[in-house]
Design a protein around this motif. Structure first.
Motif, mmCIF file in Angstrom:
data_model
loop_
_atom_site.group_PDB
_atom_site.id
_atom_site.type_symbol
_atom_site.label_atom_id
_atom_site.label_comp_id
_atom_site.label_asym_id
_atom_site.label_seq_id
_atom_site.Cartn_x
_atom_site.Cartn_y
_atom_site.Cartn_z
ATOM 1 N N THR A 77 0.824 -1.209 0.000
ATOM 2 C CA THR A 77 0.000 0.000 0.000
ATOM 3 C C THR A 77 0.859 1.259 0.000
ATOM 4 O O THR A 77 0.503 2.251 -0.636
ATOM 5 N N LEU A 91 -3.539 -0.456 -6.965
ATOM 6 C CA LEU A 91 -3.591 -1.405 -5.853
ATOM 7 C C LEU A 91 -4.791 -2.322 -6.013
ATOM 8 O O LEU A 91 -5.896 -1.870 -6.295
ATOM 9 N N LEU A 98 -6.347 -1.980 3.710
ATOM 10 C CA LEU A 98 -6.550 -0.536 3.726
ATOM 11 C C LEU A 98 -7.421 -0.035 4.874
ATOM 12 O O LEU A 98 -7.565 1.167 5.042
#
Length: 318
Positions: A77, A91, A98
């Motif tokens: 990330t 991503l 996340l």
């Protein structure tokens, strides 16, 4: 107008709409790098590679999958967050990458620090399994066990860690939670008898279940995913434990909104391909799901709010 004509017109209208919307930008003109915070062979990797194959069929442009496991997916990330927002770094992750990492403090950023494109799929193939050597065959067995006598394998600060916390709260069981790492490492530890229970994608363990090396305890879906066969939900067993895991497509902050929108349109087209549905079913017993940007953000924000009460427990284990 007969039904066949109506269906044909509807399909034509959808096709024209998609073409018009996608004509707003000439992206993609070169290979798109899709970064995932997981090792090859797992459910996230499978979903990303399946998407990439159909993306090329629709756009004529390829995607390359870059696996960056480790750090609870923060390596991946961070790489996307810091990438050039030109639309060629993307991503493919899930809420563990996340949202849970933000809640647990593994990352000091979250969904607001990316351009969220859509929810391309929802993992409804997760199950809790016990190793055959543990002797556990049901949720009742887990609840009846001595506190601390059952070892739960997870990745500290990650999605499966939160699964374990919510499962324990729902069952009243007290398990010893240990950090085993990725899905492949959980499987190795289950087979080796080093852990007793883990939350994992059914597709990754179905052969071991069939062979009698693992036992499925239940699925954390609100209703049974029929692709899992006769696996009962935890709700059916009197346990308050419902936890689906949406996947997320996201770009670096500042990426052209037209690129983000086009990716969402392509992904929606992919979900309408019958062969794609077959691939998901055969690969990880996963039904087709899709949420466009606005609905995706609403769903993800609700999930983040639901997970925040576990912030201290997740951080305490780090």
């Amino acid at each position: 107008m007969n039904m066949k004509a109506l269906i044909a017109l509807t399909g034509m209208a959808a096709s024209l709409y998609g073409t018009a919307a996608m004509a707003q930008t000439d992206w993609p003109q070169r290979t798109v790098n899709v970064i995932i915070g997981a090792s090859p062979g797992g459910d996230t990797d499978f979903n990303a590679r399946t998407m990439a194959r159909y993306f090329e069929e629709i756009t004529g442009t390829s995607m390359v999958i870059t696996n960056m496991p480790g750090g609870g997916a923060t390596i991946a990330t961070s790489a996307v967050r810091d990438a050039d927002p030109d639309g060629y770094t993307m991503l493919f992750g899930h809420t563990g990458h996340l949202i849970v990492t933000e809640v647990s403090g593994l990352a000091d950023y979250g969904i607001d620090d990316f351009e969220i494109c859509c929810i391309p799929a929802i993992d409804q193939g997760a199950v809790f399994v016990a190793s055959a050597s543990s002797g556990l065959t049901s949720v009742a067995d887990v609840q009846a066990a001595e506190p601390g006598s059952i070892t739960f394998g997870t990745e500290f600060g990650g999605y499966s860690h939160l699964q374990g916390l919510i499962f324990q709260q729902g069952t009243g069981a007290e398990m010893m939670v240990v950090d085993t790492g990725s899905a492949s490492e959980k499987i190795a530890n289950l087979l080796g008898g080093r852990i007793d229970v883990a939350g994992i994608a059914y597709g990754a363990v179905q052969d071991y279940v069939t062979a009698g090396q693992m036992v499925v305890l239940g699925q954390p879906n609100e209703e049974r995913n029929p692709l899992l066969g006769e696996v009962p939900t935890f709700a059916e067993q009197g346990v308050d434990f419902v936890m689906n895991n949406p996947y997320i497509i996201a770009f670096p902050k500042g990426t052209d909104p037209e690129i983000v929108a086009k990716m969402g349109e392509v992904m929606e087209q992919i979900t309408q391909i019958p062969e794609y549905a077959t691939d998901l079913e055969q690969g990880f017993r996963q039904p087709v799901s899709f949420l466009p940007q606005a609905e995706a953000m609403e769903r993800l924000n609700a999930i983040r709010d639901a997970y925040m009460p576990y912030r201290e427990a997740l951080q305490a284990a780090r």
